[in-house]
Motif scaffolding. Sequence first.
Motif, PDB file in Angstrom:
ATOM      1  N   THR A  65       0.832  -1.204   0.000  1.00 28.99           N
ATOM      2  CA  THR A  65       0.000   0.000   0.000  1.00 28.99           C
ATOM      3  C   THR A  65       0.867   1.254   0.000  1.00 28.99           C
ATOM      4  OG1 THR A  65      -1.688  -1.236   1.198  1.00 28.99           O
ATOM      5  CG2 THR A  65      -1.919   1.159   1.168  1.00 28.99           C
ATOM      6  N   ALA A  66       1.948   1.233   0.772  1.00 28.18           N
ATOM      7  CA  ALA A  66       2.861   2.386   0.823  1.00 28.18           C
ATOM      8  C   ALA A  66       3.512   2.630  -0.535  1.00 28.18           C
ATOM      9  CB  ALA A  66       3.923   2.169   1.898  1.00 28.18           C
ATOM     10  N   ILE A  67       3.903   1.571  -1.226  1.00 28.72           N
ATOM     11  CA  ILE A  67       4.530   1.719  -2.547  1.00 28.72           C
ATOM     12  C   ILE A  67       3.533   2.316  -3.547  1.00 28.72           C
ATOM     13  CG2 ILE A  67       5.427   0.425  -4.530  1.00 28.72           C
ATOM     14  CD1 ILE A  67       6.771  -1.455  -2.417  1.00 28.72           C
ATOM     15  N   ILE A  68       2.308   1.859  -3.511  1.00 32.13           N
ATOM     16  CA  ILE A  68       1.291   2.406  -4.425  1.00 32.13           C
ATOM     17  C   ILE A  68       1.048   3.884  -4.120  1.00 32.13           C
ATOM     18  CG2 ILE A  68      -1.146   2.300  -5.087  1.00 32.13           C
ATOM     19  CD1 ILE A  68      -0.881  -0.809  -4.599  1.00 32.13           C
ATOM     20  N   ALA A  69       0.888   4.220  -2.847  1.00 30.84           N
ATOM     21  CA  ALA A  69       0.653   5.621  -2.466  1.00 30.84           C
ATOM     22  C   ALA A  69       1.847   6.497  -2.832  1.00 30.84           C
ATOM     23  CB  ALA A  69       0.361   5.714  -0.967  1.00 30.84           C
ATOM     24  N   GLY A  70       3.056   6.010  -2.572  1.00 32.03           N
ATOM     25  CA  GLY A  70       4.259   6.769  -2.904  1.00 32.03           C
ATOM     26  C   GLY A  70       4.385   7.010  -4.394  1.00 32.03           C
ATOM     27  N   THR A  71       4.074   6.003  -5.187  1.00 32.48           N
ATOM     28  CA  THR A  71       4.142   6.138  -6.646  1.00 32.48           C
ATOM     29  C   THR A  71       3.117   7.154  -7.140  1.00 32.48           C
ATOM     30  OG1 THR A  71       4.919   3.862  -6.860  1.00 32.48           O
ATOM     31  CG2 THR A  71       3.995   4.886  -8.834  1.00 32.48           C
ATOM     32  N   MET A  72       1.914   7.088  -6.605  1.00 33.37           N
ATOM     33  CA  MET A  72       0.888   8.066  -6.983  1.00 33.37           C
ATOM     34  C   MET A  72       1.345   9.481  -6.630  1.00 33.37           C
ATOM     35  SD  MET A  72      -2.533   5.982  -5.821  1.00 33.37           S
ATOM     36  CE  MET A  72      -3.625   7.366  -6.102  1.00 33.37           C
ATOM     37  N   ALA A  73       1.970   9.630  -5.471  1.00 33.44           N
ATOM     38  CA  ALA A  73       2.444  10.946  -5.035  1.00 33.44           C
ATOM     39  C   ALA A  73       3.543  11.476  -5.944  1.00 33.44           C
ATOM     40  CB  ALA A  73       2.939  10.874  -3.591  1.00 33.44           C
ATOM     41  N   VAL A  74       4.466  10.594  -6.359  1.00 35.99           N
ATOM     42  CA  VAL A  74       5.535  10.999  -7.270  1.00 35.99           C
ATOM     43  C   VAL A  74       4.923  11.616  -8.525  1.00 35.99           C
ATOM     44  CG1 VAL A  74       7.302  10.088  -8.857  1.00 35.99           C
ATOM     45  CG2 VAL A  74       7.316   9.422  -6.447  1.00 35.99           C
ATOM     46  N   LYS A  75       3.928  10.959  -9.076  1.00 35.89           N
ATOM     47  CA  LYS A  75       3.320  11.410 -10.327  1.00 35.89           C
ATOM     48  C   LYS A  75       2.506  12.693 -10.169  1.00 35.89           C
ATOM     49  CE  LYS A  75       1.326   7.453 -11.373  1.00 35.89           C
ATOM     50  NZ  LYS A  75       0.622   6.435 -12.185  1.00 35.89           N
ATOM     51  N   ARG A  76       2.156  13.050  -8.926  1.00 35.16           N
ATOM     52  CA  ARG A  76       1.323  14.233  -8.694  1.00 35.16           C
ATOM     53  C   ARG A  76       2.036  15.326  -7.895  1.00 35.16           C
ATOM     54  NH1 ARG A  76      -4.774  12.274  -8.108  1.00 35.16           N
ATOM     55  NH2 ARG A  76      -5.015  14.460  -8.622  1.00 35.16           N
ATOM     56  N   THR A  77       3.337  15.219  -7.779  1.00 37.25           N
ATOM     57  CA  THR A  77       4.093  16.189  -6.986  1.00 37.25           C
ATOM     58  C   THR A  77       3.811  17.617  -7.424  1.00 37.25           C
ATOM     59  OG1 THR A  77       5.822  14.576  -6.502  1.00 37.25           O
ATOM     60  CG2 THR A  77       6.421  16.898  -6.282  1.00 37.25           C
ATOM     61  N   HIS A  78       3.729  17.853  -8.715  1.00 37.44           N
ATOM     62  CA  HIS A  78       3.485  19.210  -9.219  1.00 37.44           C
ATOM     63  C   HIS A  78       2.129  19.756  -8.779  1.00 37.44           C
ATOM     64  CE1 HIS A  78       1.372  16.801 -12.225  1.00 37.44           C
ATOM     65  NE2 HIS A  78       0.690  17.892 -12.515  1.00 37.44           N
ATOM     66  N   GLU A  79       1.205  18.894  -8.380  1.00 38.88           N
ATOM     67  CA  GLU A  79      -0.097  19.352  -7.884  1.00 38.88           C
ATOM     68  C   GLU A  79      -0.034  19.705  -6.401  1.00 38.88           C
ATOM     69  OE1 GLU A  79      -3.118  16.483  -8.794  1.00 38.88           O
ATOM     70  OE2 GLU A  79      -2.496  16.346 -10.887  1.00 38.88           O
ATOM     71  N   LEU A  80       1.009  19.244  -5.723  1.00 36.38           N
ATOM     72  CA  LEU A  80       1.140  19.457  -4.283  1.00 36.38           C
ATOM     73  C   LEU A  80       2.085  20.595  -3.931  1.00 36.38           C
ATOM     74  CD1 LEU A  80       1.525  15.686  -3.345  1.00 36.38           C
ATOM     75  CD2 LEU A  80      -0.532  17.092  -3.108  1.00 36.38           C
ATOM     76  N   ILE A  81       3.117  20.781  -4.731  1.00 38.12           N
ATOM     77  CA  ILE A  81       4.145  21.780  -4.444  1.00 38.12           C
ATOM     78  C   ILE A  81       4.069  22.832  -5.547  1.00 38.12           C
ATOM     79  CG2 ILE A  81       6.615  22.180  -4.089  1.00 38.12           C
ATOM     80  CD1 ILE A  81       6.745  19.239  -3.101  1.00 38.12           C
ATOM     81  N   VAL A 118      14.243  15.707 -10.486  1.00 37.11           N
ATOM     82  CA  VAL A 118      13.157  15.003  -9.818  1.00 37.11           C
ATOM     83  C   VAL A 118      13.400  14.840  -8.306  1.00 37.11           C
ATOM     84  CG1 VAL A 118      12.214  13.765 -11.809  1.00 37.11           C
ATOM     85  CG2 VAL A 118      14.195  12.824 -10.621  1.00 37.11           C
ATOM     86  N   GLU A 119      14.155  15.773  -7.720  1.00 41.07           N
ATOM     87  CA  GLU A 119      14.401  15.698  -6.276  1.00 41.07           C
ATOM     88  C   GLU A 119      13.102  15.766  -5.482  1.00 41.07           C
ATOM     89  OE1 GLU A 119      17.736  18.591  -7.671  1.00 41.07           O
ATOM     90  OE2 GLU A 119      15.808  17.862  -8.421  1.00 41.07           O
ATOM     91  N   MET A 120      12.242  16.716  -5.843  1.00 45.27           N
ATOM     92  CA  MET A 120      10.999  16.884  -5.091  1.00 45.27           C
ATOM     93  C   MET A 120      10.095  15.664  -5.256  1.00 45.27           C
ATOM     94  SD  MET A 120      11.645  19.532  -3.487  1.00 45.27           S
ATOM     95  CE  MET A 120      10.123  19.453  -2.572  1.00 45.27           C
ATOM     96  N   GLU A 121      10.124  15.053  -6.427  1.00 40.31           N
ATOM     97  CA  GLU A 121       9.327  13.853  -6.647  1.00 40.31           C
ATOM     98  C   GLU A 121       9.821  12.702  -5.768  1.00 40.31           C
ATOM     99  OE1 GLU A 121       8.436  16.597  -9.877  1.00 40.31           O
ATOM    100  OE2 GLU A 121      10.309  15.996  -8.941  1.00 40.31           O
ATOM    101  N   ALA A 122      11.132  12.524  -5.675  1.00 39.20           N
ATOM    102  CA  ALA A 122      11.685  11.457  -4.842  1.00 39.20           C
ATOM    103  C   ALA A 122      11.369  11.705  -3.357  1.00 39.20           C
ATOM    104  CB  ALA A 122      13.192  11.335  -5.059  1.00 39.20           C
ATOM    105  N   LEU A 123      11.535  12.941  -2.916  1.00 44.66           N
ATOM    106  CA  LEU A 123      11.217  13.271  -1.520  1.00 44.66           C
ATOM    107  C   LEU A 123       9.730  13.095  -1.230  1.00 44.66           C
ATOM    108  CD1 LEU A 123      13.518  16.380  -1.179  1.00 44.66           C
ATOM    109  CD2 LEU A 123      13.558  14.401   0.362  1.00 44.66           C
ATOM    110  N   THR A 124       8.890  13.508  -2.164  1.00 41.89           N
ATOM    111  CA  THR A 124       7.444  13.358  -1.987  1.00 41.89           C
ATOM    112  C   THR A 124       7.063  11.886  -1.934  1.00 41.89           C
ATOM    113  OG1 THR A 124       7.012  15.471  -3.074  1.00 41.89           O
ATOM    114  CG2 THR A 124       5.181  13.924  -2.970  1.00 41.89           C
ATOM    115  N   GLY A 125       7.629  11.088  -2.834  1.00 44.67           N
ATOM    116  CA  GLY A 125       7.331   9.659  -2.830  1.00 44.67           C
ATOM    117  C   GLY A 125       7.707   8.989  -1.526  1.00 44.67           C
ATOM    118  N   ALA A 126       8.905   9.282  -1.034  1.00 42.70           N
ATOM    119  CA  ALA A 126       9.372   8.665   0.209  1.00 42.70           C
ATOM    120  C   ALA A 126       8.523   9.093   1.405  1.00 42.70           C
ATOM    121  CB  ALA A 126      10.845   9.010   0.453  1.00 42.70           C
ATOM    122  N   THR A 127       8.185  10.379   1.471  1.00 42.68           N
ATOM    123  CA  THR A 127       7.427  10.849   2.642  1.00 42.68           C
ATOM    124  C   THR A 127       5.971  10.406   2.598  1.00 42.68           C
ATOM    125  OG1 THR A 127       7.118  13.016   1.605  1.00 42.68           O
ATOM    126  CG2 THR A 127       8.944  12.796   3.141  1.00 42.68           C
TER     127      THR A 127
END
Length: 164
Positions: A65-81, A118-127
Amino acid sequence: MVVAGKSSRLTHIDAAGRPAMVDVSDKQASAREATADCLVRFPAAVAAQLKKSGLSTAKGPVLDTAIIAGTMAVKRTHELIPFCHPLPIDGCRFDISWANETTLKIECQVRTHHRTGVEMEALTGATIAALTVYDMCKALSHALVIGPAKLRAKSGGKRKVGKA
């Protein structure tokens, strides 16, 4: 803090001191990669219980579940930051393992071929993956601690950090 040989000018502030997205239109597209990690610390009894259960709770498989959520977050980082550019994500990989008896380490590696990193994407995915672990495990304890989150490596662009 000024790093030797580096400009202290913030890149998301224009000449008038107003917030601004960086214009990357003149940059050359290149392979970009970043790796970030985030820790989740559990009370010893909770860590033991999770290991015994195969890292599954009443909500389901924690790591999947964490991997799926993290992957979704990576793809949507630009919508969050606000000033992140939307990027085509060429690759996103998670490595989740026990750093010690009570600490889970979530590592996120992201790749693209673009004009910005893609630094922000990696950080967003991990967090976000770490927050998902918390959500999946909070019924066991609210004493879980998330962090720190850290950029471990990046390559491509002007600066290289660590070993990507």
